[in-house]
Scaffold this motif. Structure first.
Motif, PDB file in Angstrom:
ATOM      1  N   VAL A   9      41.942  50.982  35.008  1.00 16.92           N
ATOM      2  CA  VAL A   9      42.635  49.893  34.303  1.00 16.92           C
ATOM      3  C   VAL A   9      41.628  48.898  33.757  1.00 16.92           C
ATOM      4  CG1 VAL A   9      44.125  47.874  34.632  1.00 16.92           C
ATOM      5  CG2 VAL A   9      44.825  50.086  35.539  1.00 16.92           C
ATOM      6  N   LEU A  10      40.665  48.513  34.559  1.00 19.27           N
ATOM      7  CA  LEU A  10      39.704  47.503  34.122  1.00 19.27           C
ATOM      8  C   LEU A  10      38.775  48.006  33.025  1.00 19.27           C
ATOM      9  CD1 LEU A  10      38.819  45.768  37.499  1.00 19.27           C
ATOM     10  CD2 LEU A  10      40.381  44.984  35.711  1.00 19.27           C
ATOM     11  N   CYS A  11      38.469  49.298  33.021  1.00 20.71           N
ATOM     12  CA  CYS A  11      37.553  49.844  32.014  1.00 20.71           C
ATOM     13  C   CYS A  11      38.266  50.321  30.753  1.00 20.71           C
ATOM     14  CB  CYS A  11      36.765  51.013  32.597  1.00 20.71           C
ATOM     15  SG  CYS A  11      35.599  50.517  33.864  1.00 20.71           S
ATOM     16  N   ARG A  12      39.412  50.934  30.926  1.00 18.95           N
ATOM     17  CA  ARG A  12      40.052  51.589  29.783  1.00 18.95           C
ATOM     18  C   ARG A  12      41.439  51.040  29.444  1.00 18.95           C
ATOM     19  NH1 ARG A  12      37.386  55.999  32.366  1.00 18.95           N
ATOM     20  NH2 ARG A  12      35.749  56.769  31.007  1.00 18.95           N
ATOM     21  N   ASP A  17      47.470  45.647  30.315  1.00 18.33           N
ATOM     22  CA  ASP A  17      47.228  46.343  31.589  1.00 18.33           C
ATOM     23  C   ASP A  17      46.311  45.514  32.481  1.00 18.33           C
ATOM     24  OD1 ASP A  17      48.698  48.570  30.726  1.00 18.33           O
ATOM     25  OD2 ASP A  17      46.909  49.654  30.046  1.00 18.33           O
ATOM     26  N   LYS A  18      45.249  44.984  31.895  1.00 18.61           N
ATOM     27  CA  LYS A  18      44.289  44.191  32.661  1.00 18.61           C
ATOM     28  C   LYS A  18      44.919  42.905  33.178  1.00 18.61           C
ATOM     29  CE  LYS A  18      40.522  46.155  30.045  1.00 18.61           C
ATOM     30  NZ  LYS A  18      39.529  45.969  29.019  1.00 18.61           N
ATOM     31  N   LEU A  19      45.686  42.255  32.331  1.00 19.26           N
ATOM     32  CA  LEU A  19      46.342  41.011  32.756  1.00 19.26           C
ATOM     33  C   LEU A  19      47.381  41.281  33.839  1.00 19.26           C
ATOM     34  CD1 LEU A  19      46.710  39.246  29.308  1.00 19.26           C
ATOM     35  CD2 LEU A  19      45.171  38.600  31.186  1.00 19.26           C
ATOM     36  N   ARG A  20      48.094  42.388  33.718  1.00 18.07           N
ATOM     37  CA  ARG A  20      49.075  42.749  34.749  1.00 18.07           C
ATOM     38  C   ARG A  20      48.359  43.023  36.078  1.00 18.07           C
ATOM     39  NH1 ARG A  20      53.975  43.120  33.767  1.00 18.07           N
ATOM     40  NH2 ARG A  20      53.738  43.518  31.554  1.00 18.07           N
ATOM     41  N   GLN A 102      37.667  40.974  28.620  1.00 18.52           N
ATOM     42  CA  GLN A 102      37.148  42.157  27.933  1.00 18.52           C
ATOM     43  C   GLN A 102      35.659  42.365  28.235  1.00 18.52           C
ATOM     44  OE1 GLN A 102      39.669  43.815  27.425  1.00 18.52           O
ATOM     45  NE2 GLN A 102      39.944  44.012  25.220  1.00 18.52           N
ATOM     46  N   SER A 103      34.890  41.283  28.253  1.00 17.92           N
ATOM     47  CA  SER A 103      33.464  41.436  28.541  1.00 17.92           C
ATOM     48  C   SER A 103      33.220  41.822  29.988  1.00 17.92           C
ATOM     49  CB  SER A 103      32.694  40.154  28.190  1.00 17.92           C
ATOM     50  OG  SER A 103      33.039  39.107  29.044  1.00 17.92           O
ATOM     51  N   LEU A 104      34.041  41.333  30.891  1.00 19.51           N
ATOM     52  CA  LEU A 104      33.941  41.730  32.294  1.00 19.51           C
ATOM     53  C   LEU A 104      34.167  43.222  32.439  1.00 19.51           C
ATOM     54  CD1 LEU A 104      33.708  41.049  35.335  1.00 19.51           C
ATOM     55  CD2 LEU A 104      36.178  40.647  35.301  1.00 19.51           C
TER      56      LEU A 104
END
Length: 108
Positions: A9-12, A17-20, A102-104
């Protein structure tokens, strides 16, 4: 398995998705809502983790101020609960925050 899903989730994942995922991280009760109390518990825990590196030490009044500011912006109807949708909508209106997320994820 949870670790692999998190990395995926964090990479792709999409921004949503990331915020959820971030919301679920804060949702320690798993009820799909953040109350002031549960949010305060998380913020205190995070400050406890980084506490020795932050000078001067974060005071309880600073934590309360931080939480008040968040709820003022994310919970304008003052229902004292933040849903995932409220959280995602708020974050997406903050380009700098989205850029940070996004940068993280690109560092993984």
């Amino acid at each position: 398995m949870d670790y692999i899903l998190t990395l995926s989730v964090l990479c792709r994942g999409t921004v949503d998705d990331k915020l959820r995922w971030i919301f679920r991280f804060y949702d320690i009760t798993g009820d799909g809502q953040l109350s002031r109390e549960s949010f305060a518990d998380i913020i205190r825990s995070l400050y406890d983790l980084i506490g020795p590196t932050v000078q001067p030490r974060v005071q309880e009044s600073d934590i309360q101020k931080h939480i008040d500011e968040i709820f003022e912006h994310v919970d304008p109807l003052q229902v004292e609960q933040i849903t995932a949708e409220d959280f995602i909508e708020y974050c997406k209106r903050r380009p700098q925050l989205i850029d940070s997320i996004q940068s993280l994820s690109s560092t993984f």
